[in-house]
Design a protein around this motif. Sequence first.
Motif, PDB file in Angstrom:
ATOM      1  N   ARG A   1     -19.169  26.960  11.137  1.00 50.54           N
ATOM      2  CA  ARG A   1     -20.097  27.997  11.074  1.00 50.54           C
ATOM      3  C   ARG A   1     -19.974  29.036  10.148  1.00 50.54           C
ATOM      4  N   VAL A   2     -18.656  29.325   9.904  1.00 52.23           N
ATOM      5  CA  VAL A   2     -18.592  30.558   8.840  1.00 52.23           C
ATOM      6  C   VAL A   2     -19.039  30.272   7.378  1.00 52.23           C
ATOM      7  N   LEU A   3     -18.885  28.912   6.929  1.00 53.03           N
ATOM      8  CA  LEU A   3     -19.386  28.519   5.588  1.00 53.03           C
ATOM      9  C   LEU A   3     -20.686  28.541   5.725  1.00 53.03           C
ATOM     10  N   LEU A   4     -21.475  27.873   6.884  1.00 53.76           N
ATOM     11  CA  LEU A   4     -22.803  27.685   6.953  1.00 53.76           C
ATOM     12  C   LEU A   4     -23.432  29.186   6.838  1.00 53.76           C
TER      13      LEU A   4
ATOM     14  N   LEU B   1      -9.285  31.809   7.484  1.00 50.47           N
ATOM     15  CA  LEU B   1      -9.735  31.531   9.045  1.00 50.47           C
ATOM     16  C   LEU B   1      -8.601  31.499   9.830  1.00 50.47           C
ATOM     17  N   PHE B   2      -7.276  30.952   9.370  1.00 50.04           N
ATOM     18  CA  PHE B   2      -6.285  30.677   9.926  1.00 50.04           C
ATOM     19  C   PHE B   2      -5.390  32.211  10.348  1.00 50.04           C
ATOM     20  N   VAL B   3      -5.269  32.795   9.095  1.00 50.20           N
ATOM     21  CA  VAL B   3      -4.521  34.029   9.178  1.00 50.20           C
ATOM     22  C   VAL B   3      -5.435  34.891  10.106  1.00 50.20           C
ATOM     23  N   MET B   4      -6.596  34.957  10.164  1.00 49.09           N
ATOM     24  CA  MET B   4      -7.564  35.592  11.046  1.00 49.09           C
ATOM     25  C   MET B   4      -7.598  35.159  12.477  1.00 49.09           C
ATOM     26  N   ASP B   5      -6.734  34.361  12.656  1.00 49.82           N
ATOM     27  CA  ASP B   5      -6.585  33.747  14.115  1.00 49.82           C
ATOM     28  C   ASP B   5      -7.939  33.221  14.565  1.00 49.82           C
ATOM     29  N   PHE B   6      -8.506  32.477  13.648  1.00 49.18           N
ATOM     30  CA  PHE B   6      -9.795  31.611  13.915  1.00 49.18           C
ATOM     31  C   PHE B   6     -10.691  32.719  14.392  1.00 49.18           C
ATOM     32  N   ASP B   7     -10.659  34.188  14.216  1.00 41.69           N
ATOM     33  CA  ASP B   7     -11.507  35.048  14.533  1.00 41.69           C
ATOM     34  C   ASP B   7     -12.715  34.795  13.573  1.00 41.69           C
ATOM     35  N   GLU B   8     -14.168  34.537  13.835  1.00 40.42           N
ATOM     36  CA  GLU B   8     -15.073  34.313  12.860  1.00 40.42           C
ATOM     37  C   GLU B   8     -15.590  35.638  12.165  1.00 40.42           C
ATOM     38  N   PRO B   9     -15.879  36.679  12.810  1.00 43.75           N
ATOM     39  CA  PRO B   9     -16.269  37.576  12.337  1.00 43.75           C
ATOM     40  C   PRO B   9     -15.144  38.253  11.185  1.00 43.75           C
ATOM     41  N   ASP B  10     -13.816  38.411  11.428  1.00 48.83           N
ATOM     42  CA  ASP B  10     -12.994  38.895  10.394  1.00 48.83           C
ATOM     43  C   ASP B  10     -13.076  37.774   9.316  1.00 48.83           C
TER      44      ASP B  10
END
Length: 359
Positions: free
Chosen positions: A161-164, A187-196
């Motif tokens: 979703r983030v890439l798209l 994405l891993f470091v942001m704890d899989f939080d999509e907006p961040d």
Amino acid sequence: YQRRVRASKAAAQLLVVSTRRRQRAQSLAANVRERARAATAPLTVAALTALIDDGRLSADSELSVRRTTFYVGTAAGDAAARRTLWRFLLLGESGDNATGRARRVAAYERVRAQWEAIDEEQAAHCSEFVDRRRRIEKDVVRTDRTHASFADTRNIDKLQRVLLSYAVWNFDAGYVQGMNDLLSPILFVMDFDEPDAFACFKAVMAKRAPFFSRDQVAMTLYLEMFAAALRLLDSSFADYLKSVDALNCFFAYRWLLCPFKRELSFADTMRLWEVLWSGYRGHSFELFVALALLFSQRTHIVEQKLEFDGILQHVVGLSGKIDLESLLNDAERLYIEFHRKLALESETIPFAMQEFFNK
């Protein structure tokens, strides 16, 4: 035949370079990094929070944080500290500011809604979008397959979703294979939080998007700067590479496209990237990391008389065999030595090169 003769002569010239001269060069910045690491405490959430005012670091604290990031980073295993640090390095804020967080969420939801609204009828008239979606779907399932977090299909869906969303937000850049490898640690470091993760990825791609362009102009220019720095640091080695048609340095392409992601472990990749993003040793420190890795293989390359294909095959084989801290120590030494030479020989060095490295 003549090329091989030239290569042999260049190799012989390089191998007779005085060992004493190399030792002097290596001692130029001896123990700089070791001393700094010994005297610097790693960053923690508490330490960062103490420096943050209304979600941002004060100007007085910024240099200290960047220096600490460069030399030691966050405390081992402190995921929250790394998350806070990366948001500062990439976004200029800690991420705890409510206004900033709301802005990032709104920006992500807005662009995500754009592509989620495309139904099958509309998709039939959006071939470029459909092609990007297909390529992303194909690549995400192959991203960091050995990492436990990416064995979870829910996290793979988030990566997709983030890439798209980025491919729609920056339609000119779109999606190119390799962007998935840039996003996954974020994405891993942001704890899989999509907006961040989306906001941080946009910040990274602001510099790196041109490297993914089909015309390869930006990467070619970057490699030219790499070759120019190489020549200033070791003209004999540069002459050898030229004699075997390898001074275009395209063997370093994958090192620089997604900085050493394929050469280092996932943990070391995260550590290296925050070192680079710290900006403490300039905006192009990754070139000196690449030079340090190449110079570590210089003797083997010359003694074996490797040409371009042989060099490429050899450096690909270095994956998983690199000591990151040793590499960073060598890279900082080269950075210091290079800038000393750049200043001493400024009258003979092209202005474009000086401008690039002095930014």
